[in-house]
Design a protein around this motif. Structure first.
Motif, PDB file in Angstrom:
ATOM      1  N   UNK A 354      27.746 -59.459 -17.928  1.00 53.02           N
ATOM      2  CA  UNK A 354      27.851 -60.897 -18.200  1.00 53.02           C
ATOM      3  C   UNK A 354      29.281 -61.285 -18.568  1.00 53.02           C
ATOM      4  N   UNK A 355      29.944 -60.455 -19.355  1.00 57.83           N
ATOM      5  CA  UNK A 355      31.320 -60.744 -19.745  1.00 57.83           C
ATOM      6  C   UNK A 355      32.233 -60.793 -18.518  1.00 57.83           C
ATOM      7  N   UNK A 356      32.008 -59.899 -17.567  1.00 61.65           N
ATOM      8  CA  UNK A 356      32.834 -59.864 -16.356  1.00 61.65           C
ATOM      9  C   UNK A 356      32.635 -61.116 -15.504  1.00 61.65           C
ATOM     10  N   UNK A 357      31.391 -61.549 -15.339  1.00 65.23           N
ATOM     11  CA  UNK A 357      31.115 -62.628 -14.397  1.00 65.23           C
ATOM     12  C   UNK A 357      31.229 -64.014 -15.009  1.00 65.23           C
ATOM     13  N   UNK A 358      31.300 -64.126 -16.338  1.00 66.11           N
ATOM     14  CA  UNK A 358      31.397 -65.432 -16.985  1.00 66.11           C
ATOM     15  C   UNK A 358      32.651 -66.179 -16.543  1.00 66.11           C
TER      16      UNK A 358
END
Length: 365
Positions: A354-358
């Motif tokens: 999630x952190x990567x794609x946010x």
């Protein structure tokens, strides 16, 4: 089990197979905390439309219910027409985003970038196992190696008591019933994932290229995930492949991984994604993954899919851009992923993913 956040109107359009999901002015409920990707606190309004993967159907119903509960002036439409149809409509500008069980690439990616006037946003939103479903009375615990599975779907093994099937199922009494494979009739990301597995894991026993169109001629074909499930249920000796969330009421084969036989689970799908590599040719906001189909760890389930939301990084209409951004932000949020897990049994995205794609969601403008 459907989440209870918000109310949702679902209207079936028979001609197009569409499901229209609209906000109905539901009272707001508090959204869970989840950092930048959590459901937005400020309301957005307007209408957006998507189309694509039928595997996302149950999850999308949950996402729209949760999202419109906090944004009652927003309307979200989704037509579960299949991954190929969804990508085609997106590239043509017919929908605002697409759902796809296969990542966009090649000429299709180039056309999508042209349509968007820049980068494409591609997000993993739904991680789920594909179940090998079967209807064989008296056989409750079927085991299949990659080679046997490939030969069944290639019609090289035609009866359930074939020696190869018996070797995978020692001590099990198998009937002489004819095997009736059922495949998707439409272009399907589920088919692409299934044939990708067969090509990688079965080697020479699957002599076909990876494709979103079923490569073996003849046999029974059905439209969409629900069509395959319905056809397998209606037959005897039938076998097919379908997203596990919609495979209830059918036998689900265990597949040989390493020296063990493994059934489809959300945890196994999530474990597979952990061991897979990101594909880097889609641009800075495209987060697509090449799944490790030959994994030997029995904690992983290799016939899994990662289903994507494909959108533009910019839209000519500011209201539409804000609505797409807010909706996808909710979808990848902890609250949105929990809603999908409750509705469809999918594996929630990890905090690391999630952190990567946010940042990709944040880039929509």
């Amino acid at each position: 089990m459907r989440p209870k956040r918000g109310r949702i109107a679902a209207v079936g359009l028979v001609a197009g197979g569409a499901i229209v999901l609209a906000g109905c002015g539901a009272a707001n409920e508090g959204s869970s905390s989840g950092g930048a990707s959590a459901a937005p606190s400020a309301n957005v309004s307007g209408t957006i439309s998507g189309a694509g993967a039928s595997t996302q159907q149950a999850a999308t119903q949950a996402w729209v219910a949760g999202f419109t509960g906090s944004n009652p002036d927003a309307t979200v439409n989704y037509d579960p027409s299949g991954s190929g149809a969804g990508r085609t409509q997106f590239v043509a500008g017919g929908v605002d985003w697409a759902g796809s069980d296969a990542y966009i690439k090649g000429d299709e990616l180039a056309k999508a970038q042209q349509r968007c006037g820049g980068d494409v946003v591609e997000l993993p939103v739904y991680v789920s196992p594909i179940a090998v479903v079967y209807n064989l009375p008296g056989v409750d615990d079927l085991q299949l190696s990659p080679s046997t599975l490939a030969k069944i779907f290639d019609k090289k093994i035609t009866t359930w008591n074939d020696p190869a099937v018996a070797a995978d199922n020692p001590g099990v009494t198998l009937p002489a019933t004819a095997i009736a494979p059922v495949n998707r009739s439409d272009k399907s990301g589920t088919t692409q994932n299934f044939t990708d597995y067969l090509k990688a894991a079965a080697g020479a026993d699957w002599p076909y290229d990876v494709s979103d169109s079923w490569p073996v001629q003849g046999g029974e074909a059905a439209q969409g995930t629900s069509g395959v499930v319905g056809a397998v249920k209606a037959g005897q000796g039938t076998i097919g492949y379908a997203d596990e969330s919609q495979a209830q009421g059918l036998g689900q084969a265990k597949i040989k991984v390493g020296d063990q036989y493994v059934g489809p689970t959300a945890d196994g799908a999530a474990k597979l994604l952990e061991s897979s590599e990101r594909v880097s040719d889609g641009g800075q906001y495209a987060f697509a993954y090449k799944l490790n189909r030959t994994v030997a760890d029995p904690a992983s389930y290799p016939i899994s899919l990662v289903s994507y939301a494909i959108a533009c990084s910019k839209y000519p209409d500011a209201q539409k851009s804000a609505l797409v951004k807010a909706y996808l932000g909710y979808v990848i949020s902890p609250e949105g992923q929990q809603a999908a897990q409750q509705a469809a049994g999918s594996a929630p995205l990890t905090d690391a993913v999630r952190q990567q794609i946010s940042a990709a969601v944040g880039a929509i403008a």
